[in-house]
Design a protein around this motif. Structure first.
Motif, short mmCIF file in Angstrom:
data_model
loop_
_atom_site.label_atom_id
_atom_site.label_comp_id
_atom_site.label_asym_id
_atom_site.label_seq_id
_atom_site.Cartn_x
_atom_site.Cartn_y
_atom_site.Cartn_z
N CYS A 26 -6.82 1.79 4.64
CA CYS A 26 -6.49 3.22 4.46
C CYS A 26 -7.66 3.97 3.82
O CYS A 26 -7.82 5.16 4.05
N CYS A 43 -4.67 0.40 0.20
CA CYS A 43 -5.40 -0.73 0.78
C CYS A 43 -6.77 -0.31 1.30
O CYS A 43 -7.05 0.87 1.48
N CYS A 70 0.36 2.86 3.77
CA CYS A 70 0.73 2.18 5.02
C CYS A 70 1.69 1.01 4.82
O CYS A 70 2.12 0.41 5.81
N CYS A 108 0.84 -1.19 0.00
CA CYS A 108 0.00 0.00 0.00
C CYS A 108 0.89 1.25 0.00
O CYS A 108 1.86 1.32 0.73
#
Ligand SMILES: [Zn+2]
Length: 195
Positions: free
Chosen positions: A71, A68, A59, A56
């Motif tokens: 998030c 993702c 993150c 991602c």
């Protein structure tokens, strides 16, 4: 003398963590003798995962999209950022059901002896993410091992320089333990008692 294809399969299986020569051989024989369909599925799943799964952009956890689902979930508390070592630790934190903020996954921890430095855990990305103005508190949930503690220290120092509030999971988590293997109640308590 084993056949080259069989030898190659055993060598490949030995790359898995915790798998030695004997277990690799047992797995190879099992698949070839009893479960060729399963072997095909494993081969297919591995190819798909290796081709489709990336990190991602926000993150660093595993995802098939650029960003993702966690998030992108706007029902989560955007002001809390929890730093964990691995996607497995993230999953453990999720299973407690007591954390509703976002994550930053280091994908490892500092380990000078193995040549893993601040660059490898994405410290710079973490600092910019945590300092982007949307985050009020960073909860450092690295493991309670020597390396995890060292990692937590380096992260806290870097974030404090940027004026970000940093807390650490409380000490209910046994020393020397990886979050992934700690029971959920203990993690939930450590989260509530963070300081
Ligand atoms: Zn993400």
């Amino acid at each position: 003398m084993a056949e080259p294809a069989l030898e190659g399969l055993i060598e490949a299986l030995r790359r898995l963590p915790g798998v030695g020569q004997k277990s690799a051989q047992r797995m190879a024989f099992h698949l070839l003798q009893h479960d060729r369909e399963g072997a095909q599925r494993i081969a297919h799943a591995l190819t798909t995962a290796v081709n489709d799964i990336r990190h991602c952009e926000r993150c660093h956890t595993f995802t098939e999209a650029a960003i993702c689902r966690t998030c992108l979930d706007d029902t989560r508390d955007q002001r809390l950022l929890c730093v964990v070592e691995t996607p497995a630790d993230q999953a453990a934190m999720e299973r407690t059901g007591s954390y509703r903020g976002l994550y930053f996954v280091l994908m490892g921890r500092l380990s000078p002896l193995d040549g893993i430095g601040v660059r490898d855990i994405g410290l710079q990305q973490l600092v910019s993410r945590a300092g982007d103005g949307s985050v009020d508190e960073v909860i450092v949930a690295t493991s309670f091992t020597a390396e995890g503690e060292a990692t937590a220290h380096v992260i806290a120092e870097a974030l404090k320089l940027r004026g970000v509030k940093v807390t650490r999971l409380a000490r209910g988590v046994p020393i020397g333990s990886e979050l992934e293997y700690v029971d959920l109640g203990t993690i939930a308590h450590a989260l509530v008692d963070r300081r």
